[in-house]
Design a protein around this motif. Structure first.
Motif, mmCIF file in Angstrom:
data_model
loop_
_atom_site.group_PDB
_atom_site.id
_atom_site.type_symbol
_atom_site.label_atom_id
_atom_site.label_comp_id
_atom_site.label_asym_id
_atom_site.label_seq_id
_atom_site.Cartn_x
_atom_site.Cartn_y
_atom_site.Cartn_z
ATOM 1 N N ARG A 1 -45.206 33.106 -69.452
ATOM 2 C CA ARG A 1 -45.430 33.024 -70.902
ATOM 3 C C ARG A 1 -44.995 34.297 -71.634
ATOM 4 O O ARG A 1 -44.982 34.322 -72.864
ATOM 5 N N HIS B 1 -54.502 26.725 -66.719
ATOM 6 C CA HIS B 1 -54.576 26.961 -68.176
ATOM 7 C C HIS B 1 -54.714 28.450 -68.434
ATOM 8 O O HIS B 1 -55.510 29.130 -67.794
ATOM 9 N N VAL B 2 -53.875 28.966 -69.340
ATOM 10 C CA VAL B 2 -53.885 30.395 -69.655
ATOM 11 C C VAL B 2 -54.396 30.574 -71.085
ATOM 12 O O VAL B 2 -53.758 30.115 -72.047
ATOM 13 N N PRO B 3 -55.520 31.222 -71.238
ATOM 14 C CA PRO B 3 -56.025 31.465 -72.602
ATOM 15 C C PRO B 3 -55.062 32.367 -73.383
ATOM 16 O O PRO B 3 -54.449 33.273 -72.825
ATOM 17 N N ALA B 4 -54.964 32.133 -74.673
ATOM 18 C CA ALA B 4 -54.046 32.902 -75.512
ATOM 19 C C ALA B 4 -54.420 34.379 -75.535
ATOM 20 O O ALA B 4 -53.543 35.256 -75.556
ATOM 21 N N ALA B 5 -55.709 34.683 -75.505
ATOM 22 C CA ALA B 5 -56.140 36.076 -75.529
ATOM 23 C C ALA B 5 -55.671 36.813 -74.273
ATOM 24 O O ALA B 5 -55.302 37.996 -74.338
ATOM 25 N N LEU B 6 -55.653 36.101 -73.160
ATOM 26 C CA LEU B 6 -55.201 36.719 -71.915
ATOM 27 C C LEU B 6 -53.703 36.990 -71.956
ATOM 28 O O LEU B 6 -53.229 38.016 -71.476
ATOM 29 N N THR C 1 -52.019 37.621 -74.698
ATOM 30 C CA THR C 1 -51.868 38.755 -75.621
ATOM 31 C C THR C 1 -52.163 40.065 -74.899
ATOM 32 O O THR C 1 -51.427 41.047 -75.043
#
Length: 199
Positions: A198, A152-157, A159
């Protein structure tokens, strides 16, 4: 059948007589060479056991050279005692060299018996059947390891990674590669691959 049994019995009786005579000669020679009491009886036993061990090795078909070597050594010891006690040797005045041979025999018999009993035969080659190659297209190889689900890749990471990638492109003129991205983010390789996908 009776004729066969009679022939076997005659051979067995002959073997027992020969063994008893040889046994007695070895005992007499050992006793004359200074080996008294039970030791004089142990000598013929050791010679006969070495003969039997060598004969078994010859019959097994493995390491025949070792079998023949120790069979001849034991046979010479037995024949030597038979000849020496046949009146050719004064048993009341045994020469020093014969006393040395008799005293050294236990070590020789122990070595021979140990080598015959504990030397492993050479391993036989293993034949492996090779299947002919099929004429069809080669099948896809099986993966060596099961594929793990993408992390799972956090959206903040993501960005932050886009910002690093843009800075790298502006500075070098080329897109950022996976290794550089992983080093800049300080994340494991699977996570870096997921972030790169991503971008």
């Amino acid at each position: 059948m009776r004729a066969h049994l009679a022939r076997v019995d005659a051979v067995l009786v002959q073997a027992v007589i020969a063994a008893a005579l040889s046994f007695a000669h070895l005992h007499d020679l050992a006793s004359a060479a200074g080996q008294d009491g039970w030791k004089a009886w142990a000598y013929p036993v050791s010679v006969d056991l070495l003969l039997v061990a060598a004969w078994r090795r010859l019959r097994s078909g493995a390491s025949k050279a070792a079998g023949w070597c120790w069979f001849v050594v034991a046979l010479v010891a037995s024949l030597g005692a038979n000849v020496a006690t046949a009146g050719l040797l004064d048993l009341d005045d045994v020469p020093a060299w014969l006393r040395i041979l008799v005293a050294g025999w236990p070590a020789v018999a122990f070595l021979g018996g140990t080598l015959l009993a504990h030397t492993a035969p050479a391993a036989e080659p293993v034949l492996v059947a090779v299947e002919p190659e099929s004429a069809g297209p080669p099948a896809d190889p099986e993966p060596l390891e099961p594929k793990l689900p993408a992390p799972h890749v956090p959206a903040a990471l993501v960005t932050h990674a886009r910002k690093l990638a843009d800075e790298h492109h502006a500075r070098t003129g080329s897109p950022i590669d996976h290794e550089t991205l992983r080093a800049r983010l300080n994340v494991p390789a699977p996570l870096a691959d997921a972030i790169a996908a991503r971008l």
